[in-house]
Write a protein that holds these residues in place. Structure first.
Motif: not given
Ligand code: DP6
Length: 352
Positions: A194-196, A268-275, A298-303, A317-318
């Motif tokens: 839940l990045i955002e 849709y991706l932010n800096d955390t998603s890219k990291a 369609a959002g920044p939350n990585a799964q 790791a994450i």
């Protein structure tokens, strides 16, 4: 009043995570996709609970989501528009004009790119069908759910689910089915971050439209996605995690490339998603094998899709990027099911 409560139906349903994404509609009215897609239906860690009661005594319909009242005549609101559509359709099938009281609760943030609309719509369709004693089969439920929100049609069935795009203009052959149930390969899990939790800046509906109408890059996507669906079917059948993971990452990247290529572009991706993307590639490289795959809706939350045995490695790791209390480990689920009347949400509301 007791009798009415006894006739109320309460159901629980869950989101799904797409490995091959639905992105772009050939018919936006009916939510007919340009490509087929494959997803995993998730377990009840994140869920929607919905209670439905029909009665001839009700004047009109009432809808409450997460304790808030919604006006079902408000066609601009996605939630009310989709609920009204389901009610109209199902009442037609049941041959009744009874009013509905619907109370729904999500256990997770809505519109944060965590498929709350899929979970909500699938659960609603199931609960309404049961409350009206229609007992629609998964295929029919999937078609109704699709019309509300495309990806919802995949939350009707369990395990690995494929939504075949179909070709009929009326959408009668565009629905989702389980291609391998949750017992086929239960080692596959989803680690949700839940990045955002803010509302999406650009809705997925707008994303579908902008990509199909403005992105030149998008023009080649449907063919590629359909090819990936075939490879993914094989990977699932053979329990080939490396293949599943590689296709999953490529398809997510392809969606976000066409979003960026839309005009105006959608990021849709932010800096955390890219990291997280970087970190997963580093992890796989370090392991000398593909043990994890990221995917983003369609959002920044990585799964992160991985196998149970790699769970701790992935979390470590994450965990360097995202606080561990924002990471959830979720298994595979079976689609909507009824709950006992003791779990009814109608009692809490003092509505009757
Ligand atoms: C990126 O199902 O939310 O999550 O049909 O307009 O309601 P509508 O769109 P929606 O789109 C989901 C897009 C996605 C990919 C996916 O789940 O396949």
């Amino acid at each position: 009043m007791d009798k009415m409560l006894e006739e109320a139906v309460t159901a629980i349903g869950t989101p799904n995570i797409a490995l091959i994404k639905y992105w772009g509609k050939r018919d936006p009215e009916l939510n007919l996709p340009t490509n087929s897609s494959i997803s995993i239906t998730l377990d009840e860690t994140l869920n929607t609970k919905t209670s439905v009661l029909f009665s001839d005594c009700f004047k009109g319909d009432r809808l409450f989501i997460n304790g808030e009242a919604y006006d079902l005549k408000d066609t601009k609101n996605e939630k009310t528009a989709f609920t009204a559509k389901v009610l109209e359709h199902m009442r037609g099938l049941a041959g009744t004009e009874a009013g509905a009281l619907i109370v729904s609760k999500n256990s997770f943030p809505t519109a944060g790119g965590l498929a709350s609309s899929a979970s909500g719509a699938a659960t609603l369709c199931y609960a309404v069908s049961e409350a009206l004693e229609l007992r629609l089969a998964p295929k029919e439920l999937s078609i109704v759910a699709r019309r509300i929100s495309g990806s919802a049609c995949r939350s009707i069935s369990g395990g690995f689910v494929e939504w075949r795009k179909g070709s009929a203009a009326d959408g009668s052959d565009s629905y989702a089915e389980s291609i391998a149930n949750e017992e086929h390969w239960p080692e596959v899990i989803d680690i949700i971050t839940l990045i955002e939790d803010k509302k999406k800046k650009v809705s997925s509906s707008e994303g579908h439209r902008r990509a199909t109408e403005t992105s030149e890059l998008y023009q080649i996507r449907p063919k590629i996605a359909d090819r990936r669906v075939e490879s993914m079917e094989k990977a699932i059948e053979q329990r080939d995690f490396e293949a599943l993971a590689e296709i999953t990452m490529k398809d997510s990247n392809s969606l976000h490339a066409t979003a960026l290529d839309s005009f105006p572009p959608i990021l849709y991706l932010n800096d955390t998603s890219k990291a997280v993307i970087q970190r997963i590639h580093e992890l796989n490289q370090h392991e000398g094998a593909t043990i994890a795959a990221y995917t983003f809706d369609a959002g920044p939350n990585a799964q992160i899709i991985t196998l149970k045995k790699h769970k701790n490695k992935v979390i470590d790791a994450i965990g360097e990027i995202i606080s561990k209390d924002r990471i959830l480990v979720v298994g595979q689920g079976h689609g909507p099911r009824p709950l006992p009347s003791s779990e009814s949400l109608l009692g809490d509301m003092n509505l009757l």
